[in-house]
Design an enzyme around this catalytic site. Sequence first.
Site, PDB file in Angstrom:
ATOM      1  N   PRO A  70     -30.626  25.343  20.326  1.00  0.00           N
ATOM      2  CA  PRO A  70     -30.465  26.355  18.707  1.00  0.00           C
ATOM      3  C   PRO A  70     -31.482  23.907  17.575  1.00  0.00           C
ATOM      4  O   PRO A  70     -30.764  23.543  18.159  1.00  0.00           O
ATOM      5  CB  PRO A  70     -29.678  26.770  18.020  1.00  0.00           C
ATOM      6  N   CYS A 106     -23.620  20.752  13.326  1.00  0.00           N
ATOM      7  CA  CYS A 106     -24.769  20.306  12.104  1.00  0.00           C
ATOM      8  C   CYS A 106     -23.885  19.517  11.579  1.00  0.00           C
ATOM      9  O   CYS A 106     -23.127  20.196  10.636  1.00  0.00           O
ATOM     10  CB  CYS A 106     -25.287  21.919  11.923  1.00  0.00           C
ATOM     11  N   GLY A 147     -28.811  14.314  25.453  1.00  0.00           N
ATOM     12  CA  GLY A 147     -29.728  13.783  26.077  1.00  0.00           C
ATOM     13  C   GLY A 147     -29.805  13.532  27.611  1.00  0.00           C
ATOM     14  O   GLY A 147     -30.573  13.098  28.080  1.00  0.00           O
ATOM     15  N   ARG A 179     -34.426  18.898  22.740  1.00  0.00           N
ATOM     16  CA  ARG A 179     -35.740  17.535  22.002  1.00  0.00           C
ATOM     17  C   ARG A 179     -36.685  17.650  23.501  1.00  0.00           C
ATOM     18  O   ARG A 179     -37.708  18.143  23.777  1.00  0.00           O
ATOM     19  CB  ARG A 179     -34.897  16.193  21.919  1.00  0.00           C
TER      20      ARG A 179
HETATM   21  C1  LIG Z   1     -35.246  19.551  15.317  1.00  0.00           C
HETATM   22  C2  LIG Z   1     -33.937  20.101  15.540  1.00  0.00           C
HETATM   23  C3  LIG Z   1     -33.548  21.032  15.257  1.00  0.00           C
HETATM   24  C4  LIG Z   1     -32.011  20.833  15.237  1.00  0.00           C
HETATM   25  N1  LIG Z   1     -31.181  22.303  14.517  1.00  0.00           N
HETATM   26  C5  LIG Z   1     -30.501  22.566  15.100  1.00  0.00           C
HETATM   27  C6  LIG Z   1     -29.447  23.608  14.864  1.00  0.00           C
HETATM   28  O1  LIG Z   1     -30.031  24.921  14.597  1.00  0.00           O
HETATM   29  N2  LIG Z   1     -28.347  24.086  15.708  1.00  0.00           N
HETATM   30  C7  LIG Z   1     -27.841  23.439  15.284  1.00  0.00           C
HETATM   31  O2  LIG Z   1     -26.754  23.890  16.636  1.00  0.00           O
HETATM   32  N3  LIG Z   1     -28.132  22.391  15.992  1.00  0.00           N
HETATM   33  C8  LIG Z   1     -29.380  22.390  15.651  1.00  0.00           C
HETATM   34  N4  LIG Z   1     -30.133  20.955  16.538  1.00  0.00           N
HETATM   35  C9  LIG Z   1     -29.325  20.453  17.379  1.00  0.00           C
HETATM   36  C10 LIG Z   1     -29.690  20.135  18.937  1.00  0.00           C
HETATM   37  O3  LIG Z   1     -29.167  22.000  19.439  1.00  0.00           O
HETATM   38  C11 LIG Z   1     -29.116  19.699  20.183  1.00  0.00           C
HETATM   39  O4  LIG Z   1     -27.785  19.561  19.825  1.00  0.00           O
HETATM   40  C12 LIG Z   1     -29.414  18.144  19.844  1.00  0.00           C
HETATM   41  O5  LIG Z   1     -30.802  18.196  20.089  1.00  0.00           O
HETATM   42  C13 LIG Z   1     -28.833  17.474  21.529  1.00  0.00           C
HETATM   43  O6  LIG Z   1     -29.431  18.272  22.830  1.00  0.00           O
HETATM   44  P1  LIG Z   1     -30.912  17.014  22.719  1.00  0.00           P
HETATM   45  O7  LIG Z   1     -30.158  16.060  23.376  1.00  0.00           O
HETATM   46  O8  LIG Z   1     -30.956  18.073  24.408  1.00  0.00           O
HETATM   47  O9  LIG Z   1     -32.022  17.350  22.209  1.00  0.00           O
HETATM   48  C14 LIG Z   1     -31.494  20.263  16.269  1.00  0.00           C
HETATM   49  C15 LIG Z   1     -31.843  19.568  17.289  1.00  0.00           C
HETATM   50  C16 LIG Z   1     -33.378  19.214  16.714  1.00  0.00           C
HETATM   51  C17 LIG Z   1     -34.297  17.974  17.193  1.00  0.00           C
END
Ligand SMILES: Cc1cc2nc3c(=O)[nH]c(=O)nc-3n(C[C@H](O)[C@H](O)[C@H](O)COP(=O)(O)O)c2cc1C
Length: 337
Positions: free
Chosen positions: A16, A99, A212, A233
């Site tokens: 999300p 969050c 990550g 991401r």
């Molecule tokens: C632009 C953006 C918005 C995010 N919004 C939420 C959200 O609404 N709810 C949530 O649980 N995590 C949110 N996250 C966190 C991501 O769900 C995820 O936990 C975090 O980016 C780590 O994963 P990744 O390294 O694969 O990006 C957000 C991340 C990004 C980059």
Amino acid sequence: MAAVRAPLSRRFSVAPMMDWTDRHCRFFHRLLTRRALIYTEMITTGAVIHGDRTRLLAYDLAEHPVALQLGGSDPRLLAKCARIAEDRGYDEVNLNVGCPSDRVQEGRFGACLMAEPALVGECVAAMKANVKVPITVKCRIGIDEQDSEEALETIAGVVEAADVDALVVHARKAWLKGLSPRENREVPPLDYARVFRLKIAHPHLAIVLNGGIASLDRAAAHLKRLDGVMMGRAAYQEPWRLLGVDPLLFGESAPFDTPKAVAEALIPYVQRELALGTRLHAITRHILGLFRGVRGARAFRRHLAMEAVKPDAGAGVLAEALTLVVDAEADLAHFAA
Ligand SMILES: Cc1cc2nc3c(=O)[nH]c(=O)nc-3n(C[C@H](O)[C@H](O)[C@H](O)COP(=O)(O)O)c2cc1C
């Protein structure tokens, strides 16, 4: 588009992400993978109950399986919202316990709930009692000065006792004071080993790893120890990766052979949405990374960045941008490896 709904699997999900995983983004991602579970942006219980519910909860049937993420901490309101989500056909409801934004802290939900595990248990139990769809939780390994051994163990224990269907763990702490939400996704170190230990301690709890994970190869490696992986991401910024999900993680064929074929398949959706008053940029902003690394990718991005924002931009702008991508097939190598 696949008329037959793929069964819900948590082996691979797209995280999300506020402002990113809106319904246009999700429709696009679904063209890249039939099997990934996809999540909405977080929507607060207050918004679901008092806001423009039809708009906030709108999704396309092609998006299934799709999970709604809720932000909130009142068990009664969460149970009510879970029912609303179920009635609208969402396949899962997820509670945000990760969050760290100030707005969320003021509302006493998100990551600060890591300090109130008993309340998280009550929230899960109330939602479970009110709906049949799976209820899941997305959390951190801890916040602030918490000991992540103890904090994660406690939260896992309470949600398991409340019969949660899966726990998604973003494998780093969140610092509620002093770091921005963005820094909280980068600065606290990742600790996958902590999540592996959690799985060993809770073999019957479905545990999904997040944070990550930058390639499907890494995802496949984590799946040897855990029930699922969630990519954020890397999936959004380079969505071509998602074209490898069905072949590499599910042993099924990809919905399309090339990223270019995916973009072409998006055009009828774009035409439909434009006719309803959606601006082209609202859709094309999610596809800018589709051809990263391919000749013409920069021209594609630049054309969309300049032309799709114009108020009268039509679907032809996307078609024109696609003609600039010289070698769309070449990047198949990216995900076929
Ligand atoms: C632009 C953006 C918005 C995010 N919004 C939420 C959200 O609404 N709810 C949530 O649980 N995590 C949110 N996250 C966190 C991501 O769900 C995820 O936990 C975090 O980016 C780590 O994963 P990744 O390294 O694969 O990006 C957000 C991340 C990004 C980059």
